[in-house]
Structure formats: C-alpha cells, structure tokens
Design a protein around this motif. Structure first.
Motif, PDB file in Angstrom:
ATOM      1  N   UNK A   1       0.857  -1.182   0.000  1.00 36.61           N
ATOM      2  CA  UNK A   1       0.000   0.000   0.000  1.00 36.61           C
ATOM      3  C   UNK A   1       0.896   1.235   0.000  1.00 36.61           C
ATOM      4  N   UNK A   2       0.893   2.027  -1.077  1.00 37.79           N
ATOM      5  CA  UNK A   2       1.767   3.200  -1.140  1.00 37.79           C
ATOM      6  C   UNK A   2       1.540   4.201  -0.005  1.00 37.79           C
ATOM      7  N   UNK A   3       0.304   4.337   0.463  1.00 42.08           N
ATOM      8  CA  UNK A   3       0.029   5.285   1.556  1.00 42.08           C
ATOM      9  C   UNK A   3       0.672   4.827   2.857  1.00 42.08           C
ATOM     10  N   UNK A   4       0.606   3.533   3.118  1.00 42.32           N
ATOM     11  CA  UNK A   4       1.243   2.999   4.328  1.00 42.32           C
ATOM     12  C   UNK A   4       2.755   3.139   4.216  1.00 42.32           C
ATOM     13  N   UNK A   5       3.293   2.826   3.037  1.00 37.73           N
ATOM     14  CA  UNK A   5       4.738   2.953   2.819  1.00 37.73           C
ATOM     15  C   UNK A   5       5.182   4.404   2.980  1.00 37.73           C
ATOM     16  N   UNK A   6       4.384   5.345   2.475  1.00 35.42           N
ATOM     17  CA  UNK A   6       4.734   6.758   2.612  1.00 35.42           C
ATOM     18  C   UNK A   6       4.723   7.174   4.080  1.00 35.42           C
ATOM     19  N   UNK A   7       3.754   6.699   4.831  1.00 37.84           N
ATOM     20  CA  UNK A   7       3.714   6.993   6.273  1.00 37.84           C
ATOM     21  C   UNK A   7       4.935   6.458   6.991  1.00 37.84           C
ATOM     22  N   UNK A   8       5.364   5.270   6.624  1.00 37.11           N
ATOM     23  CA  UNK A   8       6.573   4.701   7.227  1.00 37.11           C
ATOM     24  C   UNK A   8       7.813   5.492   6.823  1.00 37.11           C
ATOM     25  N   UNK A   9       7.855   5.917   5.569  1.00 33.39           N
ATOM     26  CA  UNK A   9       8.986   6.739   5.113  1.00 33.39           C
ATOM     27  C   UNK A   9       9.024   8.055   5.881  1.00 33.39           C
ATOM     28  N   UNK A  10       7.861   8.651   6.096  1.00 34.38           N
ATOM     29  CA  UNK A  10       7.795   9.887   6.884  1.00 34.38           C
ATOM     30  C   UNK A  10       8.403   9.668   8.262  1.00 34.38           C
ATOM     31  N   UNK A  11       8.011   8.606   8.933  1.00 32.99           N
ATOM     32  CA  UNK A  11       8.539   8.333  10.275  1.00 32.99           C
ATOM     33  C   UNK A  11      10.054   8.181  10.261  1.00 32.99           C
ATOM     34  N   UNK A  12      10.583   7.471   9.277  1.00 35.93           N
ATOM     35  CA  UNK A  12      12.027   7.257   9.205  1.00 35.93           C
ATOM     36  C   UNK A  12      12.777   8.540   8.886  1.00 35.93           C
ATOM     37  N   UNK A  13      12.295   9.287   7.902  1.00 37.28           N
ATOM     38  CA  UNK A  13      12.943  10.561   7.562  1.00 37.28           C
ATOM     39  C   UNK A  13      12.858  11.540   8.728  1.00 37.28           C
ATOM     40  N   UNK A  14      11.727  11.573   9.404  1.00 36.08           N
ATOM     41  CA  UNK A  14      11.534  12.489  10.530  1.00 36.08           C
ATOM     42  C   UNK A  14      12.498  12.144  11.653  1.00 36.08           C
ATOM     43  N   UNK A  15      12.691  10.877  11.884  1.00 36.95           N
ATOM     44  CA  UNK A  15      13.594  10.434  12.955  1.00 36.95           C
ATOM     45  C   UNK A  15      15.062  10.661  12.604  1.00 36.95           C
ATOM     46  N   UNK A  16      15.442  10.332  11.374  1.00 33.16           N
ATOM     47  CA  UNK A  16      16.863  10.346  11.000  1.00 33.16           C
ATOM     48  C   UNK A  16      17.294  11.519  10.142  1.00 33.16           C
TER      49      UNK A  16
END
Length: 192
Positions: free
Chosen positions: A8-23
């Motif tokens: 699901x691209x929306x779920x993947x984008x949400x996960x990418x947001x979390x990773x980019x936000x953290x790192x």
C-alpha cells in the motif's frame, strides 16, 4: 497484464515519513528505506521516484497532517487561543521523547538552502503559520486585547521565529522552564 502493487503506497509513505523524521534525509539510505518500508528498492523507485522524491512526498504528508489555522481561528477572544497555541508547541516538544522535533525545521536546517524546491516548501509552511498568527493578532487588536499601536504582522513574524526556536530547543535541550519562560515573555511583549 500489468502486475499489481504488492504494498500500500500510503502505508509505505507513512513509514517513510517516520524514518525521515527520525533520521533526516542524509542519514537515511535507500537500504534503510527498503528495510523499514518492507518494500523492494525497484518498487520504491517505481512508485515514488528516487529518495529525494520520496522525501518530498513525506514532507508533504507531514504538512498535510498539521493544521495550524484551525486552533487560531476559533471564535471568541484571540489571546487565549494564541496562548493555547503557543503552549501546545511547548507541550509537543516536551512530550517528544524521541526528540524528533519538527520535520519542517529539521528540513530547513538540513538542506533547504541547498535545494530550491525544499526551500519553497519550508517557506510556504512558515508563511502559512505567519499568516494564521497575523490573522489572530489582527483580531486581538480589533477586540482590544492588544494595544492599537501594535503591528500584528511584525508580531506574527516575531512569534514565527519564537516557535521555530522552541522547536530547535525542544529537539536539542527541552528544558521546560526555558521554553515556558519564552512563551510567557512573548505573551507579555504582545500585550504591552
């Protein structure tokens, strides 16, 4: 027959947001994204483009999730709404145990000056916040909550800088007294 997406691209984008936000952008590799999203590299490229495009989409998602206008545009006295809004920034900083800070501020510090597209997104976000603050302060002045001689637009710029400073300090050293004192002094300066 074309293959359907296996994620699901929306779920993947949400996960990418979390990773980019953290790192942040630079510290996040494509290998990190593949592992965190659970999506093949080719699928990330095919769906989002490269790492930069994925970052920009994640930043847009972050911005879409933040509503700075609604808390400031409630009917009634403007200064209590403004005070609650400023306090909410401090509360968010103090509650952020991971010290991720604000993704817009993080983006600005990391690379907005090197990338005109990113710079425009950061500037647009800050302009939206400044406009919401100015509208609140115009209302406050019209309702007699602040002196007639105060410039709502200059005060909005002052508060914008204060809030971005709160975000930086909240990420680096979230001293509650320091952050709350800054908000108290800002509210005093607005009303004098």
């Amino acid at each position: 027959m074309a293959r359907s997406k296996e994620f699901d691209p929306e779920i993947a984008l949400g996960k990418a947001l979390e990773l980019f936000w953290e790192r942040g952008y630079e510290a996040t590799s494509m290998a990190d994204l593949v592992a965190h999203l659970g999506v093949a590299r080719a699928s990330i490229y095919g769906t989002f483009g490269g790492k930069r495009e994925l970052y920009l989409k994640a930043l847009e998602l972050y911005l879409a999730r933040r509503d700075v206008v609604a808390p400031l545009s409630q009917p009634g006295p403007a200064l209590p709404a403004l005070r609650a809004f400023l306090d909410s920034y401090v509360a968010e900083c103090l509650a952020d145990e991971a010290r991720r800070g604000c993704m817009v501020v993080n983006t600005a510090v990391e690379f907005a000056s090197r990338d005109p597209v990113v710079s425009r997104k950061v500037t647009a976000s800050w302009t939206e916040l400044e406009t919401a603050l100015a509208s609140t302060l115009v209302r406050a002045r019209a309702q007699g909550e602040i002196p007639a001689g105060k410039d709502p637009h200059a005060l909005a710029r002052f508060l914008l800088v204060l809030l971005q400073g709160v975000r930086v300090l909240g990420r680096a050293d979230p001293d509650p007294r320091r952050l709350r004192d800054a908000v108290n002094q800002a509210m005093t300066a607005i009303q004098i």
